[in-house]
Design a protein around this motif. Sequence first.
Motif, PDB file in Angstrom:
ATOM      1  N   GLN A  28      31.688  -1.695  20.167  1.00 28.28           N
ATOM      2  CA  GLN A  28      31.068  -2.013  21.390  1.00 28.28           C
ATOM      3  C   GLN A  28      30.311  -3.268  21.343  1.00 28.28           C
ATOM      4  OE1 GLN A  28      27.833   0.400  22.474  1.00 28.28           O
ATOM      5  NE2 GLN A  28      27.475  -0.318  24.275  1.00 28.28           N
ATOM      6  N   THR A  31      24.602  -4.527  23.087  1.00 24.71           N
ATOM      7  CA  THR A  31      24.324  -3.927  24.326  1.00 24.71           C
ATOM      8  C   THR A  31      23.717  -4.821  25.377  1.00 24.71           C
ATOM      9  OG1 THR A  31      21.943  -3.267  23.587  1.00 24.71           O
ATOM     10  CG2 THR A  31      23.759  -1.887  22.903  1.00 24.71           C
ATOM     11  N   PRO A  32      23.667  -4.616  26.475  1.00 27.31           N
ATOM     12  CA  PRO A  32      23.137  -5.580  27.466  1.00 27.31           C
ATOM     13  C   PRO A  32      21.592  -5.749  27.225  1.00 27.31           C
ATOM     14  CG  PRO A  32      24.339  -3.988  28.780  1.00 27.31           C
ATOM     15  CD  PRO A  32      24.394  -3.698  27.359  1.00 27.31           C
ATOM     16  N   ALA A  35      21.476  -8.065  24.262  1.00 32.47           N
ATOM     17  CA  ALA A  35      21.610  -9.478  24.892  1.00 32.47           C
ATOM     18  C   ALA A  35      20.447 -10.111  25.492  1.00 32.47           C
ATOM     19  CB  ALA A  35      22.787  -9.432  25.739  1.00 32.47           C
ATOM     20  N   PRO A  58      29.782  -6.505  31.289  1.00 34.44           N
ATOM     21  CA  PRO A  58      30.418  -7.974  30.797  1.00 34.44           C
ATOM     22  C   PRO A  58      31.495  -8.269  31.992  1.00 34.44           C
ATOM     23  CG  PRO A  58      30.458  -6.193  29.283  1.00 34.44           C
ATOM     24  CD  PRO A  58      30.261  -5.516  30.219  1.00 34.44           C
ATOM     25  N   ASP A  69      33.992 -12.736  26.746  1.00 39.68           N
ATOM     26  CA  ASP A  69      33.586 -11.585  27.279  1.00 39.68           C
ATOM     27  C   ASP A  69      32.179 -11.644  27.413  1.00 39.68           C
ATOM     28  OD1 ASP A  69      35.650 -10.364  28.409  1.00 39.68           O
ATOM     29  OD2 ASP A  69      36.129  -9.397  26.749  1.00 39.68           O
ATOM     30  N   VAL A  70      31.239 -11.999  28.427  1.00 39.48           N
ATOM     31  CA  VAL A  70      29.786 -12.236  28.167  1.00 39.48           C
ATOM     32  C   VAL A  70      29.214 -11.538  29.169  1.00 39.48           C
ATOM     33  CG1 VAL A  70      30.511 -14.578  27.895  1.00 39.48           C
ATOM     34  CG2 VAL A  70      29.896 -13.914  30.182  1.00 39.48           C
ATOM     35  N   TYR A  71      27.793 -11.267  28.934  1.00 41.77           N
ATOM     36  CA  TYR A  71      26.660 -10.633  29.785  1.00 41.77           C
ATOM     37  C   TYR A  71      26.093 -11.805  30.294  1.00 41.77           C
ATOM     38  CZ  TYR A  71      27.111  -6.358  27.404  1.00 41.77           C
ATOM     39  OH  TYR A  71      27.531  -5.055  26.769  1.00 41.77           O
ATOM     40  N   ASP A  91      27.750 -13.967  24.459  1.00 41.88           N
ATOM     41  CA  ASP A  91      28.983 -13.228  24.146  1.00 41.88           C
ATOM     42  C   ASP A  91      28.758 -11.647  24.056  1.00 41.88           C
ATOM     43  OD1 ASP A  91      31.069 -12.187  22.089  1.00 41.88           O
ATOM     44  OD2 ASP A  91      31.853 -14.199  22.145  1.00 41.88           O
ATOM     45  N   SER A  92      29.416 -10.740  24.432  1.00 47.43           N
ATOM     46  CA  SER A  92      29.105  -9.442  24.235  1.00 47.43           C
ATOM     47  C   SER A  92      29.705  -8.732  23.207  1.00 47.43           C
ATOM     48  CB  SER A  92      30.086  -8.778  25.511  1.00 47.43           C
ATOM     49  OG  SER A  92      31.174  -8.601  25.200  1.00 47.43           O
ATOM     50  N   GLN A  93      30.219  -9.421  22.410  1.00 45.29           N
ATOM     51  CA  GLN A  93      30.704  -8.876  20.933  1.00 45.29           C
ATOM     52  C   GLN A  93      29.688  -9.455  19.759  1.00 45.29           C
ATOM     53  OE1 GLN A  93      33.216  -6.461  20.336  1.00 45.29           O
ATOM     54  NE2 GLN A  93      33.056  -6.528  22.564  1.00 45.29           N
TER      55      GLN A  93
END
Length: 104
Positions: A28, A31-32, A35, A58, A69-71, A91-93
């Motif tokens: 995953q 998490t938001p 972030a 994302p 892939d971003v928040y 970056d969401s990763q």
Amino acid sequence: MNWKKVAIAAGVGALAGYVVKEQVVNKQGVTPEKALKIAKEAFKKQGPISGSWIYMKPEEITKNGVDYDVYRGGVSKSQDGETSQYEFFIDSQTGTIVDVAEAN
């Protein structure tokens, strides 16, 4: 019924559940909530913030020819009686701040 076998089976099942959970969490990424915490900590280095927000889903952006892939989120900062709004992309990763811009 052999209680020893039941205990071993329960232990193996618990271990398997833990391993699967860890793999899902690691896949995953960030998490938001995490972030947003990363962004707030970065902005607080330049002074207090007065508000913040983040989209929970994302989205894809391209920055310098690289897809991420971003928040997307934002913070408000009050300086010298003026409120400034900033938008950020994380970056969401990895949790790396990919871009920051002052909102107009």
